[in-house]
Design an enzyme around this catalytic site. Structure first.
Site, PDB file in Angstrom:
ATOM      1  CE1 TYR A  78      -3.980  -2.046   0.241  1.00 34.94           C
ATOM      2  CE2 TYR A  78      -2.812  -3.195   1.993  1.00 34.94           C
ATOM      3  CZ  TYR A  78      -3.857  -3.125   1.102  1.00 34.94           C
ATOM      4  OH  TYR A  78      -4.794  -4.130   1.052  1.00 34.94           O
TER       5      TYR A  78
ATOM      6  CG  HIS B 280      -7.164   4.354   0.461  1.00 40.39           C
ATOM      7  ND1 HIS B 280      -8.061   5.401   0.569  1.00 40.39           N
ATOM      8  CD2 HIS B 280      -7.788   3.279   1.033  1.00 40.39           C
ATOM      9  CE1 HIS B 280      -9.168   4.960   1.167  1.00 40.39           C
ATOM     10  NE2 HIS B 280      -9.023   3.697   1.465  1.00 40.39           N
TER      11      HIS B 280
ATOM     12  CE1 TYR C 186      -4.047  -4.021   5.596  1.00 39.23           C
ATOM     13  CE2 TYR C 186      -4.219  -5.209   7.673  1.00 39.23           C
ATOM     14  CZ  TYR C 186      -3.606  -5.009   6.446  1.00 39.23           C
ATOM     15  OH  TYR C 186      -2.536  -5.781   6.086  1.00 39.23           O
TER      16      TYR C 186
ATOM     17  CG  ASN D 164     -12.385  -0.709   5.572  1.00 36.78           C
ATOM     18  OD1 ASN D 164     -11.912   0.283   5.028  1.00 36.78           O
ATOM     19  ND2 ASN D 164     -12.851  -1.724   4.894  1.00 36.78           N
TER      20      ASN D 164
ATOM     21  CG  ASP E 237      -7.556   8.699   0.708  1.00 35.98           C
ATOM     22  OD1 ASP E 237      -8.340   8.191  -0.116  1.00 35.98           O
ATOM     23  OD2 ASP E 237      -7.407   8.231   1.855  1.00 35.98           O
TER      24      ASP E 237
ATOM     25  CG  ASN F 138     -14.876   2.247   3.468  1.00 38.37           C
ATOM     26  OD1 ASN F 138     -16.038   2.628   3.422  1.00 38.37           O
ATOM     27  ND2 ASN F 138     -14.371   1.429   2.573  1.00 38.37           N
TER      28      ASN F 138
END
Length: 195
Positions: free
Chosen positions: A16, A21, A65, A67, A92, A113
């Site tokens: 990532y 993101h 993470y 979420n 973001d 999220n």
């Protein structure tokens, strides 16, 4: 010494790194680096503590993470006894063009999220957010690929300039207050990306 909690939203893991993101992670890393802070792995997050102009900044990159960002936010806010108005969440934002950043004292999750989880855990949308525009240059149905994709080479210069500006905005948030930062920075543009 007043304390601030700076939360960069993103996903942990090498796959990532450098994605749109993870703009929140990039800004918080740049802020810590600018003040000679280094991250350590701690509960629910990587954490760096920096001191600047008589203020303490607890910078976190949740390892939960995206979420589940709210869990790390709440844990560190409570642990460090930092009031909600002295937190700043860097995130973001698809709705903002790539040449923009925007800081606000509150506002909805706008379908993000990470923000949605924070909002559910805190029970409010009224907490300061620094939104990092990533644009929305993707074909229909390709939003996830776009958000989790890396910056285009021609965007990198704009992104670097914005990250540096965001470091400045975090400093000003702490010394001048959010209203001043909104007035000084929300209208700025960072050069149009040439196609």
């Amino acid at each position: 010494m007043s304390k601030f909690l700076i939360i960069g939203l993103g996903n942990p893991g090498a796959e990532y790194a450098g994605t749109r993101h993870n703009a929140g992670f990039d800004v918080v890393e740049a802020f810590a680096a600018a003040h000679e802070g280094s991250f350590r792995t701690d509960r629910l997050a990587e954490v760096a503590e920096v001191k600047w102009k008589g203020k303490i900044f607890v910078c976190i990159k949740p390892t939960t993470y995206m979420n589940l960002s709210g869990k790390a936010f709440k844990y560190w806010m409570d642990k460090e006894k930092i009031p909600l108005e002295r937190t700043l969440t860097v995130v973001d934002d698809l709705a903002l063009p790539i040449d923009k950043v925007r800081i606000r004292a509150g506002g909805s999750d706008a379908g993000h999220n990470g923000l949605r989880d924070i909002q559910q855990i805190l029970g409010t949308t009224e907490y300061p957010k620094l939104r990092f525009g990533i644009g929305n240059q993707f074909p229909k149905g390709m939003q996830v690929d776009f958000v989790l994709g890396k910056w285009f080479p021609e965007e990198r210069e704009v992104i670097q300039a914005k990250i540096i500006k965001c470091v400045e905005m975090i400093e000003q948030f702490a010394v001048a207050g959010i209203s001043r930062v909104m007035n000084d920075y929300n209208k700025q543009s960072f050069g149009v990306v040439k196609k």
